[in-house]
Design a protein around this motif. Sequence first.
Motif, mmCIF file in Angstrom:
data_model
loop_
_atom_site.group_PDB
_atom_site.id
_atom_site.type_symbol
_atom_site.label_atom_id
_atom_site.label_comp_id
_atom_site.label_asym_id
_atom_site.label_seq_id
_atom_site.Cartn_x
_atom_site.Cartn_y
_atom_site.Cartn_z
ATOM 1 N N ASP A 70 0.832 -1.213 0.000
ATOM 2 C CA ASP A 70 0.000 0.000 0.000
ATOM 3 C C ASP A 70 0.865 1.261 0.000
ATOM 4 O O ASP A 70 1.827 1.372 0.777
ATOM 5 N N GLY A 71 0.505 2.200 -0.856
ATOM 6 C CA GLY A 71 1.196 3.483 -0.906
ATOM 7 C C GLY A 71 2.446 3.484 -1.763
ATOM 8 O O GLY A 71 3.016 4.548 -2.018
ATOM 9 N N ARG A 72 2.878 2.333 -2.224
ATOM 10 C CA ARG A 72 4.072 2.264 -3.069
ATOM 11 C C ARG A 72 3.694 2.348 -4.548
ATOM 12 O O ARG A 72 2.519 2.281 -4.910
ATOM 13 N N ILE A 73 4.684 2.502 -5.382
ATOM 14 C CA ILE A 73 4.504 2.475 -6.828
ATOM 15 C C ILE A 73 4.878 1.084 -7.311
ATOM 16 O O ILE A 73 5.961 0.574 -7.003
ATOM 17 N N ALA A 74 3.961 0.450 -8.037
ATOM 18 C CA ALA A 74 4.204 -0.877 -8.604
ATOM 19 C C ALA A 74 4.627 -0.709 -10.055
ATOM 20 O O ALA A 74 3.850 -0.225 -10.882
ATOM 21 N N LEU A 75 5.829 -1.087 -10.364
ATOM 22 C CA LEU A 75 6.392 -0.967 -11.710
ATOM 23 C C LEU A 75 6.513 -2.353 -12.330
ATOM 24 O O LEU A 75 7.134 -3.251 -11.757
ATOM 25 N N ARG A 76 5.918 -2.520 -13.501
ATOM 26 C CA ARG A 76 6.012 -3.790 -14.214
ATOM 27 C C ARG A 76 7.376 -3.878 -14.893
ATOM 28 O O ARG A 76 7.768 -2.994 -15.658
ATOM 29 N N ASP A 77 8.107 -4.941 -14.591
ATOM 30 C CA ASP A 77 9.464 -5.085 -15.123
ATOM 31 C C ASP A 77 9.771 -6.550 -15.382
ATOM 32 O O ASP A 77 9.706 -7.374 -14.466
ATOM 33 N N ASN A 78 10.052 -6.865 -16.640
ATOM 34 C CA ASN A 78 10.466 -8.215 -17.017
ATOM 35 C C ASN A 78 9.464 -9.280 -16.551
ATOM 36 O O ASN A 78 9.841 -10.357 -16.092
ATOM 37 N N GLY A 79 8.185 -8.940 -16.663
ATOM 38 C CA GLY A 79 7.133 -9.870 -16.296
ATOM 39 C C GLY A 79 6.832 -9.954 -14.820
ATOM 40 O O GLY A 79 5.935 -10.690 -14.406
ATOM 41 N N GLY A 80 7.567 -9.208 -13.989
ATOM 42 C CA GLY A 80 7.313 -9.187 -12.548
ATOM 43 C C GLY A 80 7.034 -7.774 -12.078
ATOM 44 O O GLY A 80 6.740 -6.876 -12.867
ATOM 45 N N TRP A 81 7.144 -7.568 -10.768
ATOM 46 C CA TRP A 81 6.827 -6.257 -10.189
ATOM 47 C C TRP A 81 7.979 -5.772 -9.326
ATOM 48 O O TRP A 81 8.541 -6.520 -8.538
ATOM 49 N N VAL A 82 8.317 -4.485 -9.514
ATOM 50 C CA VAL A 82 9.277 -3.787 -8.669
ATOM 51 C C VAL A 82 8.493 -2.713 -7.921
ATOM 52 O O VAL A 82 7.664 -2.016 -8.521
ATOM 53 N N PHE A 83 8.740 -2.549 -6.631
ATOM 54 C CA PHE A 83 7.982 -1.589 -5.831
ATOM 55 C C PHE A 83 8.898 -0.461 -5.364
ATOM 56 O O PHE A 83 9.990 -0.703 -4.836
ATOM 57 N N LEU A 84 8.439 0.764 -5.564
ATOM 58 C CA LEU A 84 9.202 1.956 -5.216
ATOM 59 C C LEU A 84 8.408 2.775 -4.212
ATOM 60 O O LEU A 84 7.182 2.902 -4.322
ATOM 61 N N ALA A 85 9.098 3.355 -3.248
ATOM 62 C CA ALA A 85 8.444 4.202 -2.246
ATOM 63 C C ALA A 85 8.560 5.658 -2.683
ATOM 64 O O ALA A 85 9.670 6.194 -2.777
ATOM 65 N N PRO A 86 7.428 6.343 -2.978
ATOM 66 C CA PRO A 86 7.511 7.749 -3.371
ATOM 67 C C PRO A 86 7.915 8.624 -2.190
ATOM 68 O O PRO A 86 7.604 8.303 -1.037
#
Length: 237
Positions: A70-86
């Motif tokens: 919750d509250g993170r940015i979900a980035l689609r990458d190489n068929g999976g997900w990377v999560f970034l904290a804004p």
Amino acid sequence: MANTANLSLPLLQAAQAQKHVTVNEALIRLDAVVQLRLQSLTVVAPPPGAADGLAWGVPAGAAGEWEGQDGRIALRDNGGWVFLAPLTGWRAFVVDAGADMRWTGGGWDAVGGALAPSGAGIAFRVLEFDHPVVAGGAQNTAVVIPSHATVFGVTGRVIEEITGTLSSWRLGADGSDNRFGSGLGLGLNSYVLGVLGRPLTGYAPMPLRLSPDGGSFAGGLVRLAVHYTELSLPASV
């Protein structure tokens, strides 16, 4: 230090093997967060078939592979997900809302107007939606103007011809069936340009109302846009 302080980009280490892996990971993150575009802030589970490079703002109560992010940015990458904290102050264009948003530390708020350090502010918003015209007489829209919004006008466009025995139609709200226009056209690309001389404030959710003149509706589709301002409260303590 293994990562940068602001964007958490991975750093090359001394004598590291396969340096291209680390560099490429950093570039992928930069590609996402520079000129940040979020597809939505309300989607609660990963969309099937999402393309690499697309990003979403994860809302509360997310499920599936987004659970607990919750509250993170979900980035689609190489068929999976990377999560970034804004970080506080980050801005993003939210595609499905058609709005620029700012991360306040506790959520995404629309950019525009003014914002106090506590989060109190005034924001300019446009609520756009399509209303399928149903057969019969006067009808309310399913989408409503939010409570405590101050409306300056409503615009619209006929995107599928309005059919029926009517000669024209009216658009209103809050007890006035022509507040935003009368004698409105039926044909494709006919428009509504309903500017108010005095802003309208409602203290409960409020639908728009379409009324036929000289007959009844049979069908059609109208795209409507409510132009309004909204106040935000200071953050709780």
